[in-house]
Design an enzyme around this catalytic site. Structure first.
Site, PDB file in Angstrom:
ATOM      1  CG  ASP A  47      -5.694   2.623   1.685  1.00 53.99           C
ATOM      2  OD1 ASP A  47      -4.479   2.872   1.609  1.00 53.99           O
ATOM      3  OD2 ASP A  47      -6.322   2.629   2.759  1.00 53.99           O
ATOM      4  CG  HIS A 193      -9.628   4.879  -1.426  1.00 54.45           C
ATOM      5  ND1 HIS A 193      -9.891   5.974  -0.625  1.00 54.45           N
ATOM      6  CD2 HIS A 193      -9.687   3.784  -0.628  1.00 54.45           C
ATOM      7  CE1 HIS A 193     -10.103   5.555   0.619  1.00 54.45           C
ATOM      8  NE2 HIS A 193      -9.992   4.233   0.651  1.00 54.45           N
TER       9      HIS A 193
END
Ligand SMILES: [Zn+2]
Length: 249
Positions: A47, A193
């Site tokens: 993400d 991430h």
């Protein structure tokens, strides 16, 4: 605690990270929404990118490991770095929508999340030449507005089944692996991430450092590891029943 204090406490909690305490209920009631897939496959998702400081490092490491993943991008990051979006796709990965900015659905005005989702999906299509299949809201916060907007855009909402708390200041490759270990099983969707743009500076290094061992553990257990498109959770519109059940969770 009065109402204002409660609201402030809630906001403070939300800024800690993607803390969705209702995820266990979602996993139980709506495994597709949580990202539960085929029993012999693990989905690898990232993400908050694309970020020129970190995303290329992830792409190189994934190339070295012979592994593909799904990148949930932010429109405001992709707009600044479209060449990175192209590179993600050129390396065989999948691009999905995480939003335009990183707003929380609980504290934005009505209509904003839907508009930003649409804008980000359009940008992904313009940059990559293909429409995205998946949507994951910032902080994992879903609302009726988000679900209806996603349905209208043909995006399937998907959260995650396991995270490594890689966004924290104290995270390390070892802590990411330890945190993920209980959820590292067939059908899992892993959340990492590839940017620190919404979290502790440099925290992406913990997820990057955990990747080789993560991939090795999966393969040693006889599991395939790859993008959501290979996960056995079919892209497309959620059934109306799924939408209604979700809003009640
Ligand atoms: Zn995020």
């Amino acid at each position: 605690m009065n109402r204002t204090a409660l609201a402030l406490a809630g906001l403070a909690m939300l800024h800690v990270g993607p803390a969705a305490t209702w995820l266990p209920a979602v996993r139980r009631l709506l495994p597709g929404l949580a990202g539960v897939g085929a029993a012999d496959h693990v989905a690898l998702t990232f993400d908050d990118g694309p970020d020129p400081r970190s995303t290329p490092r992830f792409l190189d490491e994934l190339e070295r490991l012979g592994c593909r993943g799904t990148f949930f991008v932010l429109g405001e990051m992709l707009e600044r770095h479209p060449e990175l979006g192209l590179r993600i796709v050129a390396r065989g990965h999948e691009i999905a929508v995480h939003g335009w900015g990183h707003d929380n659905a609980l504290i934005t005005r009505p209509g904003r999340m839907a508009a930003e989702m649409s804008r980000a999906a359009e940008l992904v299509t313009a940059v990559t030449g293909a429409g995205p299949a998946w949507y994951r809201p910032p902080y994992g916060v879903l609302s009726a507005e988000i679900l209806i907007a996603a349905r209208g855009l043909g995006l399937r909402p998907v959260l995650w089944t396991a995270w490594g708390r890689d966004w924290t200041r104290s995270a390390s490759p070892a802590s990411v692996l330890d945190t993920m270990a209980p959820g590292l099983r067939g059908g899992a969707t892993l959340l990492l991430h590839d940017s620190d743009c919404t979290s502790a500076p440099g925290s992406w290094r913990s997820g990057l450092g955990a990747l080789p061992e993560l991939v090795d553990r999966c393969r040693s257990a006889g599991l395939r590891i790859g993008p959501l498109r290979d996960h056995g959770v079919l892209p497309g519109r959620p059934a109306p029943r799924e939408v209604y059940e979700t809003t009640a969770v």
